[in-house]
Write a protein that holds these residues in place. Structure first.
Motif, PDB file in Angstrom:
ATOM      1  N   SER A   1      46.186  31.545  40.085  1.00  0.00           N
ATOM      2  CA  SER A   1      45.133  32.500  40.425  1.00  0.00           C
ATOM      3  C   SER A   1      44.493  32.119  41.750  1.00  0.00           C
ATOM      4  O   SER A   1      44.271  30.930  42.031  1.00  0.00           O
TER       5      SER A   1
ATOM      6  N   GLN B   1      41.505  32.904  42.354  1.00  0.00           N
ATOM      7  CA  GLN B   1      40.072  32.883  42.074  1.00  0.00           C
ATOM      8  C   GLN B   1      39.515  31.482  41.868  1.00  0.00           C
ATOM      9  O   GLN B   1      38.344  31.335  41.523  1.00  0.00           O
TER      10      GLN B   1
ATOM     11  N   ARG C   1      37.341  42.429  32.546  1.00  0.00           N
ATOM     12  CA  ARG C   1      37.267  42.349  34.010  1.00  0.00           C
ATOM     13  C   ARG C   1      37.675  40.976  34.508  1.00  0.00           C
ATOM     14  O   ARG C   1      38.394  40.843  35.503  1.00  0.00           O
ATOM     15  N   LYS C   2      37.186  39.940  33.822  1.00  0.00           N
ATOM     16  CA  LYS C   2      37.499  38.573  34.218  1.00  0.00           C
ATOM     17  C   LYS C   2      39.004  38.317  34.152  1.00  0.00           C
ATOM     18  O   LYS C   2      39.583  37.713  35.066  1.00  0.00           O
TER      19      LYS C   2
ATOM     20  N   ARG D   1      40.682  40.065  37.028  1.00  0.00           N
ATOM     21  CA  ARG D   1      40.367  39.458  38.322  1.00  0.00           C
ATOM     22  C   ARG D   1      41.066  38.111  38.488  1.00  0.00           C
ATOM     23  O   ARG D   1      41.584  37.799  39.566  1.00  0.00           O
TER      24      ARG D   1
ATOM     25  N   PRO E   1      45.719  39.259  38.057  1.00  0.00           N
ATOM     26  CA  PRO E   1      45.946  40.699  38.233  1.00  0.00           C
ATOM     27  C   PRO E   1      47.146  41.227  37.462  1.00  0.00           C
ATOM     28  O   PRO E   1      47.142  42.396  37.034  1.00  0.00           O
TER      29      PRO E   1
ATOM     30  N   ASP F   1      32.077  39.914  38.372  1.00  0.00           N
ATOM     31  CA  ASP F   1      33.500  40.218  38.432  1.00  0.00           C
ATOM     32  C   ASP F   1      33.792  41.717  38.506  1.00  0.00           C
ATOM     33  O   ASP F   1      34.845  42.185  38.081  1.00  0.00           O
ATOM     34  N   ARG F   2      32.866  42.469  39.066  1.00  0.00           N
ATOM     35  CA  ARG F   2      33.134  43.889  39.327  1.00  0.00           C
ATOM     36  C   ARG F   2      33.870  44.014  40.650  1.00  0.00           C
ATOM     37  O   ARG F   2      33.618  43.281  41.599  1.00  0.00           O
ATOM     38  N   VAL F   3      34.792  44.948  40.715  1.00  0.00           N
ATOM     39  CA  VAL F   3      35.580  45.148  41.945  1.00  0.00           C
ATOM     40  C   VAL F   3      34.715  45.798  43.006  1.00  0.00           C
ATOM     41  O   VAL F   3      33.987  46.740  42.732  1.00  0.00           O
TER      42      VAL F   3
END
Length: 424
Positions: free
Chosen positions: A167, A169, A319-320, A323, A326, A422-424
């Motif tokens: 990831s 992230q 969402r997490k 993110r 993907p 974690d919102r786009v």
């Protein structure tokens, strides 16, 4: 959603089923133990090995509490870094505790091997991941302190960490090769099974309703029976129930929820956690992720699923997942569950002295290693009479003002964080 253990992946995949029965009538023992999690089962096993007669009672099923709802990271040490532990306990006591807990994974995996516990043991280390570039400062501090006491930890840069996690992230990580992952409920129940094989008597569905002491003998009353024992260990931690004659130490109950995917495809498993390390991050509202033996991704974070904010936590989890990985966007989580963590004001576990006994609590989310170690050492101290075997001195006082408000503060913070994060 309730906190029913049956909703968890660990319940569905547990391969250990210790034989036990409801306590009926009056029984006697050298040692009575209340609580069938890591601490109580490890204590029962060690005391029985040392030749003591043991009666272990559990209010529900073995591993029903925090032990069976755990992430399953068999970590070395505590959440606090060594110098913070030393500040709270003093350098001598703090160093000894850090060193003992640094060896705790060796104890856990040794018990798994010795007793053939079917709990999916993988000892490929853990990754404490930086959730943002600034998180590396904390990881560097931890690395410096751990290396100073001889821990074989390694700080990884962002590219190295991203390759191990799969990831973008994560922004670096602290790798600890001493640690690993297990199926947490199966480990607790495997310890119970090993304790029974060593001679301990196991009783589930047998909550202690009252505790008293008469002429130097403990009396523990359950709905259908009673135990008379010379010594007592109370190992209920975050899942203590009301018992007449005994006031459980106050803790701050902090909740943690998790979800599990279906088994990932072979190609997905090659890119996501290919080394099977267990992971958690450096965020204030922490999250974690790991694989189970069948290739399910288990991901979770702080929060409870039994109030109005449960939907917020669940939506954030989706969402997490998308993110972080993907390729897994939109994948269905097949099980969701949560459990309770017992925290103290100092973020340190404690042992309190009872007359001819002990009570331990407050592992602050590190139940596997500390629980196993504390249970083992309390049993040894009682059977041999040598209190120096305890991993830390007994606590002479315990205060936790506003425990309920602190718990509400943590839950509110987690809910608000998951509302916007974690919102786009």
């Amino acid at each position: 959603m309730t906190s029913d253990l049956a909703s968890s992946l660990w319940h569905d995949t547990c391969q250990e089923t210790p034989a036990s029965s409801v306590l009926t009538g009056e029984v006697t023992a050298d040692l009575a133990i209340i609580g069938g999690g890591y601490t109580g089962c490890a204590a029962a096993l060690r005391a029985a090995e040392l030749g003591a007669s043991v009666q272990l009672i559990e209010a529900e099923s073995f591993g029903h509490g925090g032990s069976g709802r755990n992430v399953g990271l068999a970590n070395a040490g505590l959440w606090l870094p060594p110098e913070d532990i030393n500040t709270r306990l003093g350098p001598e006591v703090g160093l000894r505790l850090s060193q003992l807990l640094g060896q705790a994974p060796e104890t856990v995996y040794g018990l798994i091997e010795k007793h053939g516990i079917a709990c999916e043991p993988v000892r490929n280390g853990t990754l404490h991941c930086a959730h943002a570039p600034a998180g590396m400062q904390d990881l560097q501090r931890r690395a410096d302190q751990l290396q100073a006491i001889g821990a074989p930890v390694q700080l990884l840069n962002s590219a190295e960490a991203q390759a191990r996690v799969g990831s973008e992230q994560v922004h670096g990580a602290l790798f600890d090769p001493r640690a690993g992952t297990i199926q947490p409920l199966a480990f607790a129940r495997g310890l119970a099974r090993a304790a029974r094989e060593a001679g301990a008597q196991l009783h589930d569905q047998s909550p202690a309703t009252a505790i008293s002491k008469d002429n130097g003998i403990w009396q523990i009353t359950t709905p259908k029976g009673r135990i008379r024992a010379r010594q007592l260990i109370v190992a209920t931690n975050g899942y203590a129930q009301a018992m007449a004659g005994h006031a459980a130490p106050e803790i701050v109950p902090v909740h943690y929820f998790q979800g599990a995917t279906a088994p990932l495809s072979a190609s997905q498993r090659k890119s996501i956690l290919p080394g099977l390390e267990g992971c958690w991050d450096s965020a204030l509202v922490m999250s974690s992720w790991r694989m189970d033996q069948q290739g399910r991704l288990v991901i979770g974070a702080m929060g409870a699923l039994d109030h109005f904010g449960a939907g917020i936590h669940k939506t954030w989890l989706d969402r997490k997942l998308a993110r972080m990985f993907p390729a897994l966007a939109g994948i269905k989580l097949e099980s969701l569950w949560f459990g309770r963590i017992a925290m103290t004001q100092e973020y340190l576990p404690k042992i309190q002295k009872l007359q001819d006994g002990y009570i331990s609590f407050g592992y602050s989310g590190r139940g596997i290693g500390p629980g196993t170690l504390f249970g083992t050492r309390m049993a040894e101290a009682l059977v041999t009479g040598d209190a120096d075997l305890l991993p830390l001195p007994v606590s002479t006082g315990h205060r936790l003002p506003f425990a309920g408000l602190r718990s509400a503060y943590y839950e509110t913070g987690a809910t608000l964080t998951h509302l916007i994060k974690d919102r786009v």
